[in-house]
Design an enzyme around this catalytic site. Sequence first.
Site, PDB file in Angstrom:
ATOM      1  N   CYS A 167      12.864  11.898   6.369  1.00 23.59           N
ATOM      2  CA  CYS A 167      12.970  11.513   7.783  1.00 23.59           C
ATOM      3  C   CYS A 167      14.340  11.927   8.299  1.00 23.59           C
ATOM      4  O   CYS A 167      14.524  12.140   9.478  1.00 23.59           O
ATOM      5  CB  CYS A 167      12.882  10.006   7.988  1.00 23.59           C
ATOM      6  SG  CYS A 167      11.746   9.175   6.954  1.00 23.59           S
ATOM      7  N   GLU A 184       8.666  17.020  14.899  1.00 22.81           N
ATOM      8  CA  GLU A 184       9.000  16.846  13.479  1.00 22.81           C
ATOM      9  C   GLU A 184       8.061  17.716  12.633  1.00 22.81           C
ATOM     10  O   GLU A 184       6.846  17.641  12.769  1.00 22.81           O
ATOM     11  CB  GLU A 184       8.839  15.378  13.078  1.00 22.81           C
ATOM     12  CG  GLU A 184       9.237  15.148  11.623  1.00 22.81           C
ATOM     13  CD  GLU A 184       9.298  13.684  11.234  1.00 22.81           C
ATOM     14  OE1 GLU A 184       8.326  12.951  11.516  1.00 22.81           O
ATOM     15  OE2 GLU A 184      10.315  13.273  10.636  1.00 22.81           O
ATOM     16  N   SER A 198       4.998   8.372  10.104  1.00 20.58           N
ATOM     17  CA  SER A 198       5.118   9.161  11.334  1.00 20.58           C
ATOM     18  C   SER A 198       5.129   8.268  12.572  1.00 20.58           C
ATOM     19  O   SER A 198       4.625   7.141  12.557  1.00 20.58           O
ATOM     20  CB  SER A 198       3.953  10.137  11.430  1.00 20.58           C
ATOM     21  OG  SER A 198       2.770   9.425  11.726  1.00 20.58           O
ATOM     22  N   VAL A 203       1.428   7.324  13.695  1.00 23.39           N
ATOM     23  CA  VAL A 203       0.828   6.183  12.989  1.00 23.39           C
ATOM     24  C   VAL A 203       1.582   4.900  13.358  1.00 23.39           C
ATOM     25  O   VAL A 203       0.975   3.834  13.551  1.00 23.39           O
ATOM     26  CB  VAL A 203       0.830   6.416  11.459  1.00 23.39           C
ATOM     27  CG1 VAL A 203       0.330   5.175  10.725  1.00 23.39           C
ATOM     28  CG2 VAL A 203      -0.021   7.622  11.094  1.00 23.39           C
ATOM     29  N   LYS A 207       0.871  -1.184   0.000  1.00 21.59           N
ATOM     30  CA  LYS A 207       0.000   0.000   0.000  1.00 21.59           C
ATOM     31  C   LYS A 207       0.908   1.235   0.000  1.00 21.59           C
ATOM     32  O   LYS A 207       1.490   1.576   1.020  1.00 21.59           O
ATOM     33  CB  LYS A 207      -0.900   0.003   1.235  1.00 21.59           C
ATOM     34  CG  LYS A 207      -2.168   0.789   1.058  1.00 21.59           C
ATOM     35  CD  LYS A 207      -2.216   2.227   1.334  1.00 21.59           C
ATOM     36  CE  LYS A 207      -1.810   3.104   2.340  1.00 21.59           C
ATOM     37  NZ  LYS A 207      -1.840   4.535   1.880  1.00 21.59           N
ATOM     38  N   GLU A 254       9.890   2.432  10.741  1.00 17.43           N
ATOM     39  CA  GLU A 254      10.854   3.520  10.537  1.00 17.43           C
ATOM     40  C   GLU A 254      10.072   4.810  10.644  1.00 17.43           C
ATOM     41  O   GLU A 254       9.267   5.129   9.757  1.00 17.43           O
ATOM     42  CB  GLU A 254      11.486   3.423   9.139  1.00 17.43           C
ATOM     43  CG  GLU A 254      12.435   2.268   8.965  1.00 17.43           C
ATOM     44  CD  GLU A 254      13.596   2.315   9.923  1.00 17.43           C
ATOM     45  OE1 GLU A 254      13.914   3.393  10.457  1.00 17.43           O
ATOM     46  OE2 GLU A 254      14.173   1.249  10.172  1.00 17.43           O
TER      47      GLU A 254
HETATM   48  C1  UN1 Z   1      13.967   9.133   4.359  1.00 14.35           C
HETATM   49  O1  UN1 Z   1      14.354  10.222   4.763  1.00 14.35           O
HETATM   50  O2  UN1 Z   1      12.788   8.817   4.505  1.00 14.35           O
HETATM   51  O3  UN1 Z   1      19.697   9.251   3.536  1.00 14.35           O
HETATM   52  C2  UN1 Z   1      14.864   8.197   3.654  1.00 14.35           C
HETATM   53  C3  UN1 Z   1      18.791   9.713   2.875  1.00 14.35           C
HETATM   54  C4  UN1 Z   1      18.131   8.863   1.807  1.00 14.35           C
HETATM   55  C5  UN1 Z   1      17.022   8.058   2.400  1.00 14.35           C
HETATM   56  C6  UN1 Z   1      16.098   8.889   3.222  1.00 14.35           C
HETATM   57  N1  UN1 Z   1      19.088   8.004   1.178  1.00 14.35           N
HETATM   58  O4  UN1 Z   1      18.372  10.841   3.070  1.00 14.35           O
END
Ligand code: UN1
Length: 495
Positions: free
Chosen positions: A284, A385, A229, A232, A175, A250
């Site tokens: 992220c 965040e 997030s 979630v 999904k 993650e």
């Molecule tokens: C993410 O931020 O969700 O190191 C992944 C990085 C990328 C992967 C980021 N190669 O920013």
Amino acid sequence: MAQKFQNFINGEWKDAKSGQTFENRNPANWDEVIGTFPKSAEEDVNEAVAAAKAAWEEWRLTPAPKRGDILKKVGDLMVERKEELAREMTREMGKVLAETRGDVQEGIDTAYYAASEGRRLFSYTAPSELPNKFAMAIRTPIGVAGIVTPWNFPMAIPTWKIFPALVCGNCVVFKPASDTPKTATSLVQILHDAGVPKGVVNIVHGGGGAVGMKIVEHPDVALISFTGSSGVGKTIAQSCGKTLKRVSLELGGKNAQVVMDDANLDLALDGVLWGAFGTTGQRCTATSRLILHEKIHDKFVDMLVKRTEKLRLGDGLEKGVEVGPCVNEGQLNTDHEYVEIGKAEGAKLMCGGERATEGDLKKGWFYKPTIFTNVKPGMRIEQEEIFGPVLSVIKVKNFDEAIEVLNDTVYGLSSSVYTRNVNDSFRAIRDIKAGITYINAPTIGAEAHLPFGGVKETGNGHREGGWAVYDFFSELKTVYVDYSDKLQRAQIDNY
Ligand code: UN1
């Protein structure tokens, strides 16, 4: 008429059973419709899970090197289609072409790694404590994997999960985020073209509640891999906790870059510009805090604001554009709400802080790269965040204070320290509480063959990437073969 895209279930493209659809639009130009996608529901999820479950019997018995061969072909097709994939990704989620090419490349790297892993999937043998007895632990497939992914790396993140899942012998119900259904559709098409058998990979489009959570809750889904997030993530973890379902999460980050007074400031400047405003701050791993030694604070802020104001915003397909739009209106509003919060908290707005609407920019969700100084540890803009181009600068007296401020958050994904002092570098590596630490490099830039993930509320202890993700997608079975022809009691007969 907008092009119509479908779910892929049991080797067939099909509409949602309800016939409902949703639109996907270009965030750099909201008038441009990319296509319509099925707005699916539980009944579609059930069909996809049943297909995956049925396909698993054959897939789990397919030799892993053969599964790897298919992934090799997947990588080859991604190489062939790289430019096309990058362009459609920029159109559907906005980041600039150089970055979407990088995103596809991360998928290619992951495919080739997975392909060769089909001939490894190593585990251990260990000597038995008893004579004429053999002992080993082998990796076995688990079953149907539910894969729920975000929009910011619409190719890389699904590949981090789907490719190792497949090589380990699992089937997939996927999904993707509803902001990036097109890239996900192209990925599934590639898997199909490369020869993944029917039912082994299925995609169901739609919302998080109507589709994502139905996958998470489905009793025939054995494991869940989710990126998104922390909020979630906690809901998913609670649901999985009810049946002790295996789950890899993650989640959020509040990553900081530290610049010490002995750092190469030009290098640190390039680093923070890329870390904070690359991908419009929507990673992220984005740098959302900049921790500056007091001796270089004023000078560095001055250098940074000058460069930030020059960043060129625009449609990521255009040459020379450095920062694309926010992914959607909701994200733009969130960014702006945090700017208001920052002001109310007493932080000083140095640049940005508003929507960019000059010329064509008004057609999209553009927000000016924003910098706050005078940010104090504990402020909401320093703790929460934001997921946008908003950077908070914090002044510190020394290295110890820098590490203390850096660690003082519920998150722990990425981190960065710019210094020429080798002692401080190694103390940073030891003392920073994060899954990733960069020395003299920005907080973004993870490579596909190394473990990726974070500590504290950034995750639940698993890692993607490299060799580590193969532990998540396979179950260890320990096997003892006794060829002594008699009962041998471990711990008893031999002592
Ligand atoms: C993410 O931020 O969700 O190191 C992944 C990085 C990328 C992967 C980021 N190669 O920013």
